[in-house]
Design a protein around this motif. Structure first.
Motif, PDB file in Angstrom:
ATOM      1  N   CYS A 208       3.921   1.488   1.002  1.00  0.00           N
ATOM      2  CA  CYS A 208       2.952   0.424   1.244  1.00  0.00           C
ATOM      3  C   CYS A 208       2.589   0.359   2.731  1.00  0.00           C
ATOM      4  O   CYS A 208       1.405   0.320   3.093  1.00  0.00           O
ATOM      5  N   ARG A 211       0.513   3.377   3.734  1.00  0.00           N
ATOM      6  CA  ARG A 211      -0.886   3.304   3.294  1.00  0.00           C
ATOM      7  C   ARG A 211      -1.782   2.824   4.433  1.00  0.00           C
ATOM      8  O   ARG A 211      -2.824   3.425   4.703  1.00  0.00           O
ATOM      9  N   TYR A 212      -1.359   1.753   5.079  1.00  0.00           N
ATOM     10  CA  TYR A 212      -2.176   1.169   6.140  1.00  0.00           C
ATOM     11  C   TYR A 212      -2.054   1.963   7.438  1.00  0.00           C
ATOM     12  O   TYR A 212      -3.031   2.129   8.172  1.00  0.00           O
ATOM     13  N   GLU A 273      -8.739  -6.159   1.704  1.00  0.00           N
ATOM     14  CA  GLU A 273      -8.598  -4.859   1.047  1.00  0.00           C
ATOM     15  C   GLU A 273      -9.963  -4.229   0.779  1.00  0.00           C
ATOM     16  O   GLU A 273     -10.132  -3.010   0.903  1.00  0.00           O
ATOM     17  N   LYS A 386      -0.793  -0.845  -2.361  1.00  0.00           N
ATOM     18  CA  LYS A 386      -1.231  -1.851  -1.400  1.00  0.00           C
ATOM     19  C   LYS A 386      -0.297  -3.053  -1.436  1.00  0.00           C
ATOM     20  O   LYS A 386       0.532  -3.191  -2.336  1.00  0.00           O
TER      21      LYS A 386
END
Length: 392
Positions: A208, A211-212, A273, A386
């Motif tokens: 998670c 991802r960012y 998002e 996410k």
């Protein structure tokens, strides 16, 4: 301490100035670098190490302050970082050989990294999750001006004084800012991350968070890879001038500033998002469009300059929300989270630039290939899980 990004303006400016001074460590000094061999000895490749050693030191400093920020009061660490940055800048000014300057620049880069690591967490604490995205957008807008304006100011200092002037200015401003941060200690929000087990490895193993981190690093990295290669491509293979590059760069910065300052409001309306997905997709589309134009034999600087703002627009839409979500995904370990994101940006940019370098003589096709591949990788990384809605 929560509120809108136009509140706590004095505290916000302290955070901004700390990050800008660290960025200026490269851009302000840049005009003096070509003349250093004649003054301090060595050659042009050694002079370039004055820039490279600062970047390498910054990467080490980011990880160091990320770990320290999880254990100690970040306000005190910020003041100490600025003081050390100022003192080492003064030492750089007194260097009498290029080898000594290269060594000091490594330490200078490491010492000045605290502000970049602590700023996202401090802004989140200062404005809350609701206002942090807008504050980060404004911070990014101000930071984006530094690579454009600092070299011009550095050139003015060089002509008016000598190569030492840029280092002297950094020393004076950083020392003064350290004193102000110390005096206004209570105005900064108290910050200390979670000294959780696993440290950086816990974050790296968290899909998670990654991802960012990856999507942000690839979107910004693609933009920087293109910017770093564009001067050579424009002047050597496309018959343009540095003025063409400057016009393109200033246009892109203008797009970024306007859109980044709208990203907070857009995020509140459509969701963070959604902005991350749209921004990453626009940046990837910009890279692919640039590659398609290059492969079709396009050689117009005007067309390239028209496509370039897509990269800036994508970053502006997703950047503030994406960085904020990365900090939230660090689950209390804000300093380490911010440090890893910035290190990922540095690694993506440096490795991408190095990969393109052997083929830069081929012109736009080579540069556009590197840009597109990295930008698309950022889009692909959004397939990772996410944050849950409840996480922020």
């Amino acid at each position: 301490m929560t509120g809108r990004p136009n509140r706590h303006i004095g505290t916000f400016l302290l955070i901004v100035l700390g990050t800008v001074l660290a960025l200026a460590g490269t851009d302000l000094v840049l005009p003096a670098v070509p003349g250093l061999p004649a003054i301090l000895g060595g050659d042009l490749p050694r002079a370039q190490m004055v820039l490279a050693s600062f970047t390498a030191g910054s990467a080490v400093g980011l990880l160091l302050f990320g770990a320290l920020g999880a254990r100690f009061d970040q306000r005190r660490l910020l003041a100490l970082s600025l003081l050390a940055y100022g003192l080492i800048s003064a030492a750089c000014s007194m260097s009498n050989s290029i080898n000594i300057l290269i060594l000091l620049r490594f330490v200078q880069g490491a010492a000045g990294s605290a502000a970049a690591v602590f700023a996202p967490g401090l802004l989140r604490k200062l404005y809350g999750d609701g206002g942090a995205v807008g504050a980060m957008g404004l911070l990014g807008s101000i930071e984006s001006l530094t690579p454009a304006l600092a070299p011009l100011f550095g050139l003015w200092l060089l002509r008016l004084f000598d190569w030492r002037a840029s280092f002297d200015l950094l020393a004076i401003l950083s020392t003064a800012l350290a004193a102000i941060v110390t005096a206004r200690h209570r105005h900064l929000p108290p910050m200390r991350g979670l000294a959780t087990g696993g440290g950086y490895w816990r974050l790296i193993a968290d899909p998670c968070f990654m991802r960012y981190a990856i999507s942000h690093a690839c979107t910004l990295g693609a933009l920087l890879i293109f910017v770093f290669g564009a001067p050579t491509v424009f002047t050597v293979t496309m018959g343009g001038t540095l003025s063409d590059f400057i016009i393109m760069q200033m246009t892109g910065i203008a797009f970024f500033i306007v859109i980044a300052n709208c990203s907070g409001a857009l995020g509140r309306r459509f969701g963070d998002e959604t902005m991350i997905s749209i921004g990453t997709a626009i940046a990837a589309a910009g890279g692919v469009a640039m590659l398609a134009y290059a492969m079709a034999g396009g050689r117009s600087i005007h067309v390239v300059s028209a496509l370039f703002p897509l990269l800036n627009t994508g970053l502006a839409l997703r950047g503030p929300a994406g960085f904020h979500r990365a900090i939230v995904a660090a689950r209390g370990d804000d300093a380490r989270g911010a440090a890893l994101v910035i290190v990922a940006i540095l690694l993506t940019t440096s490795l991408g630039t190095a990969a393109v370098a052997p083929f830069i003589g081929l012109g736009l096709p080579a540069l556009a290939t590197g840009t597109a591949l990295v930008a698309v990788a950022g889009l692909v990384s959004l397939a990772l899980p996410k944050l849950e809605r409840a996480a922020g």
